[in-house]
Scaffold this active site. Structure first.
Site, PDB file in Angstrom:
ATOM      1  N   HIS A 149       0.820  -1.220   0.000  1.00  0.00           N
ATOM      2  CA  HIS A 149       0.000   0.000   0.000  1.00  0.00           C
ATOM      3  C   HIS A 149       0.850   1.264   0.000  1.00  0.00           C
ATOM      4  O   HIS A 149       0.354   2.327  -0.342  1.00  0.00           O
ATOM      5  CB  HIS A 149      -0.922   0.001   1.228  1.00  0.00           C
ATOM      6  CG  HIS A 149      -2.018  -1.010   1.120  1.00  0.00           C
ATOM      7  ND1 HIS A 149      -3.318  -0.681   0.848  1.00  0.00           N
ATOM      8  CD2 HIS A 149      -1.999  -2.364   1.208  1.00  0.00           C
ATOM      9  CE1 HIS A 149      -4.062  -1.777   0.787  1.00  0.00           C
ATOM     10  NE2 HIS A 149      -3.279  -2.812   1.013  1.00  0.00           N
ATOM     11  N   ASP A 205       3.301   9.356  -0.762  1.00  0.00           N
ATOM     12  CA  ASP A 205       2.123   8.600  -0.357  1.00  0.00           C
ATOM     13  C   ASP A 205       1.900   7.484  -1.367  1.00  0.00           C
ATOM     14  O   ASP A 205       2.036   7.729  -2.576  1.00  0.00           O
ATOM     15  CB  ASP A 205       0.892   9.525  -0.358  1.00  0.00           C
ATOM     16  CG  ASP A 205      -0.085   9.207   0.757  1.00  0.00           C
ATOM     17  OD1 ASP A 205      -0.111   8.051   1.198  1.00  0.00           O
ATOM     18  OD2 ASP A 205      -0.825  10.123   1.184  1.00  0.00           O
TER      19      ASP A 205
HETATM   20  C1  GDG Z   1      -2.225   3.717   3.359  1.00  0.00           C
HETATM   21  C2  GDG Z   1      -1.188   4.414   2.468  1.00  0.00           C
HETATM   22  C3  GDG Z   1      -2.843   4.372   0.584  1.00  0.00           C
HETATM   23  C4  GDG Z   1      -9.374  10.489   7.137  1.00  0.00           C
HETATM   24  N1  GDG Z   1      -9.874  11.351   8.052  1.00  0.00           N
HETATM   25  C5  GDG Z   1     -10.865  10.697   8.689  1.00  0.00           C
HETATM   26  C6  GDG Z   1     -10.974   9.420   8.141  1.00  0.00           C
HETATM   27  N2  GDG Z   1     -10.043   9.323   7.203  1.00  0.00           N
HETATM   28  C7  GDG Z   1      -9.862   8.125   6.366  1.00  0.00           C
HETATM   29  C8  GDG Z   1     -10.054   8.517   4.928  1.00  0.00           C
HETATM   30  C9  GDG Z   1      -9.224   7.480   4.183  1.00  0.00           C
HETATM   31  C10 GDG Z   1      -8.196   7.035   5.216  1.00  0.00           C
HETATM   32  O1  GDG Z   1      -8.557   7.591   6.468  1.00  0.00           O
HETATM   33  C11 GDG Z   1      -6.800   7.541   4.894  1.00  0.00           C
HETATM   34  O2  GDG Z   1      -6.345   6.890   3.744  1.00  0.00           O
HETATM   35  P1  GDG Z   1      -5.050   7.378   2.951  1.00  0.00           P
HETATM   36  O3  GDG Z   1      -5.000   6.636   1.676  1.00  0.00           O
HETATM   37  O4  GDG Z   1      -5.145   8.849   2.731  1.00  0.00           O
HETATM   38  O5  GDG Z   1      -3.798   7.112   3.891  1.00  0.00           O
HETATM   39  P2  GDG Z   1      -3.177   5.928   4.840  1.00  0.00           P
HETATM   40  O6  GDG Z   1      -4.015   5.689   6.036  1.00  0.00           O
HETATM   41  O7  GDG Z   1      -1.777   6.351   5.093  1.00  0.00           O
HETATM   42  O8  GDG Z   1      -3.200   4.596   3.945  1.00  0.00           O
HETATM   43  C12 GDG Z   1      -1.896   5.253   1.407  1.00  0.00           C
HETATM   44  C13 GDG Z   1      -3.739   3.561   1.484  1.00  0.00           C
HETATM   45  O9  GDG Z   1      -3.003   2.836   2.474  1.00  0.00           O
HETATM   46  C14 GDG Z   1      -4.581   2.561   0.684  1.00  0.00           C
HETATM   47  O10 GDG Z   1      -3.773   1.733  -0.093  1.00  0.00           O
HETATM   48  O11 GDG Z   1      -3.643   5.218  -0.215  1.00  0.00           O
HETATM   49  O12 GDG Z   1      -0.954   5.837   0.545  1.00  0.00           O
HETATM   50  O13 GDG Z   1      -0.320   5.227   3.241  1.00  0.00           O
HETATM   51  O14 GDG Z   1     -10.022   6.408   3.782  1.00  0.00           O
HETATM   52  O15 GDG Z   1     -11.419   8.488   4.660  1.00  0.00           O
HETATM   53  N3  GDG Z   1     -11.887   8.532   8.545  1.00  0.00           N
HETATM   54  C15 GDG Z   1     -12.741   8.920   9.547  1.00  0.00           C
HETATM   55  N4  GDG Z   1     -12.682  10.150  10.135  1.00  0.00           N
HETATM   56  C16 GDG Z   1     -11.775  11.060   9.745  1.00  0.00           C
HETATM   57  O16 GDG Z   1     -11.722  12.169  10.301  1.00  0.00           O
HETATM   58  N5  GDG Z   1     -13.679   8.049   9.956  1.00  0.00           N
END
Ligand code: GDG
Length: 494
Positions: free
Chosen positions: A168, A380
């Site tokens: 990821h 990312d």
């Molecule tokens: C890893 C990789 C890759 C955010 N604020 C709130 C909230 N979120 C949720 C979002 C999103 C998730 O958290 C964050 O996903 P990301 O993709 O931005 O980042 P990572 O957690 O670092 O994920 C990344 C991912 O895996 C998938 O392969 O894209 O690059 O680092 O879904 O919606 N959720 C809630 N409240 C919030 O305030 N409930």
């Protein structure tokens, strides 16, 4: 038909002790869970992972946490030392910073590697105890790169037909990867899988470059959409599979009555202002201080933005027990305080800062309402927030400012405003451009981004991966429970 077995470090929820015999169950927040949970809910199968507490796993709260799940949950127990050395240690003090190009943040403590191997062996044992020979084994992410090697050491692949892995986070270029003391052992372990998936073409390129430089016995024999590596008389396929989101769920959620009401409240709380949203887990790879400095620079150099923009920065607590993360939060707190101290007026506060996880409706209301999404990771794997923002803008409005260094930039680059997240002045200029962008330009760009995010959604992602895996060792894709109306989720063998 094969069953799907998902193996990841964490389960989609965390148990926590709230006193003697009292337990809390919280849904895990993060990209992996956001993407994989809807897939397993849809298809059924088994999820193997750690429930987030060190020591033994209490039966009753676990049963309660999983009673509504439409898939099996198999917990893996970790001791406190294993959590410290495997999870906080090798995974989060070595691999996470190194793979995000932040080598100065690495702590290459030799003992961590032993713990990493040992815990990966525990996961391999859990797979052996729970999988049948025709199951589709799909291991996820950087914590578990040694699992296939551990399975082969136990001769398990004779019982299991195909072992697949998806990373990821980004895979770094050779110059950075070569700092890793265990570089050869880790690549060898990865080459024990039959299919390796990465988020972007750039990650695949970096991985193949590292294989060529570090593993002279491995040969990259084709350069099609799926590359093939020959190693130890086996063929390993390597490809890029950009992860997506459940577009329909985000779009329909954003249209719901509750979100509509919350969105109206948000809008009326900030009259005559454009709203800019940033939402990230607390992590130094997400570029939050750089974003705040860019916002400060924009207010400094472009007075027309004062009293006309508000940055809503949501920071979701994550890994707060690690001292580096704790210090990092202090840095964000100070920057927010400085900006608000310097620019606030009696009826305008430039940065609205939430250090907590918003519930889903609240998050969707923010996506739906904010005029600009300002997403600036230093690096990312993908960044799902960028895609979720587009899915919620069913009015075809909104501007996405996105870091070049997010995997999502590969798919969204013609229409997102791309920035170098290390260049504070360029980001500040881009805020002004987004603020001034005409309605028709915003709409054209958002329509095109939404088309990509809708088509290349999470079900498309899982289908592409499973189809690539289906050609291994006579596998067919895992059974599908029911078809979805948008038609991307189908049984690959149908
Ligand atoms: C890893 C990789 C890759 C955010 N604020 C709130 C909230 N979120 C949720 C979002 C999103 C998730 O958290 C964050 O996903 P990301 O993709 O931005 O980042 P990572 O957690 O670092 O994920 C990344 C991912 O895996 C998938 O392969 O894209 O690059 O680092 O879904 O919606 N959720 C809630 N409240 C919030 O305030 N409930």
């Amino acid at each position: 038909m094969n069953r799907l077995i998902i193996v990841s470090n964490r389960l989609p929820f965390a148990l926590d002790s709230a006193g003697e015999d009292l337990w809390t169950v919280t849904p895990a927040v993060g990209g992996l869970v956001s993407a994989v949970e809807p897939v397993l809910r849809e298809r059924g199968g088994t999820w193997i992972g750690w429930p987030g507490i060190p020591g033994g796993i209490p039966d009753e709260p676990l049963a309660e946490a999983t009673c509504d799940a439409s898939y099996n949950v198999v917990p893996v127990a970790l001791s406190e030392t294993e959590r410290d050395e495997f999870y906080y240690g090798y995974s989060n003090e070595v691999i996470w910073p190194l793979f995000h190009d932040l080598q100065n943040f690495c702590n290459f403590e030799p003992a961590y590697w032993q713990a990493y191997k040992q815990v990966n062996e525990r996961y391999a044992d859990a797979i052996i105890s729970n999988a049948r020979s025709d199951d589709f084994i799909w291991v996820h992410d950087y914590h578990l790169m040694y699992v296939a090697q551990a399975l082969r050491e136990r001769n398990a692949p004779q019982q299991l037909s195909a072992l697949t892995f998806f990373l990821h986070i980004p895979f770094p270029p050779y110059d950075i990867f070569s700092k890793l003391p265990q570089q050869r052992r880790l690549l060898r372990a990865l080459l024990q899988f039959d299919l390796l998936g990465f988020q972007t073409r750039r990650d695949v390129r970096n991985f193949l470059q590292c294989v060529r430089r570090v593993m002279p016995d491995a040969r990259v024999v084709s350069r099609d959409a799926l590359h093939v590596i020959r190693f130890e008389k086996r063929r390993i396929r390597v490809g890029h599979f950009p992860i997506g989101i459940d577009f329909d769920a985000f779009e329909s959620g954003a249209k719901s009555e509750a979100v509509t009401q919350r969105s109206q409240q948000l809008r009326t709380s900030f009259p005559d202002c454009q709203l800019v949203i940033g939402s990230d887990r607390l992590d130094y790879s997400k570029g939050i201080p750089e974003r705040l400095r860019a916002f400060r620079d924009a207010l400094e150099r472009y007075p027309e933005l004062r009293r006309r923009v508000v940055l809503i920065q949501i920071v979701v607590p994550s890994r707060v027990d690690i001292p580096r993360y704790h210090e990092f939060k202090g840095r964000i707190d100070r920057l927010v305080g400085e900006i608000n101290g310097r620019f606030s007026t009696s009826n305008w506060i430039p940065v609205q800062y939430h250090f907590r996880s918003l519930d889903r409706e609240e998050l969707l209301a923010h996506y739906r309402t904010c005029d600009i999404a300002f997403i600036t990771p230093l690096k990312d794997g993908m960044n799902l927030v960028a895609k979720e923002y587009c899915a919620c803008r069913f009015d075809d409005d909104g501007v996405l400012i996105l870091s070049h260094f997010a995997g999502a930039a590969e798919q969204l680059k013609p229409d997102a405003l791309l920035v170098n997240s290390y260049d504070v002045e360029q980001m500040a200029d881009t805020i002004l451009n987004a603020f001034r962008m005409s309605k028709s330009d915003r709409s054209k760009r958002m329509k095109r981004m939404r088309r990509v995010v809708r088509k290349e959604n999470v079900f498309w992602w899982v289908d592409s991966f499973l189809k690539a895996g289906a050609t291994l060792g006579g596998q067919s894709s895992p059974a599908v429970k029911r078809r979805r109306s948008h038609g991307v989720l189908q049984n690959a063998s149908a």
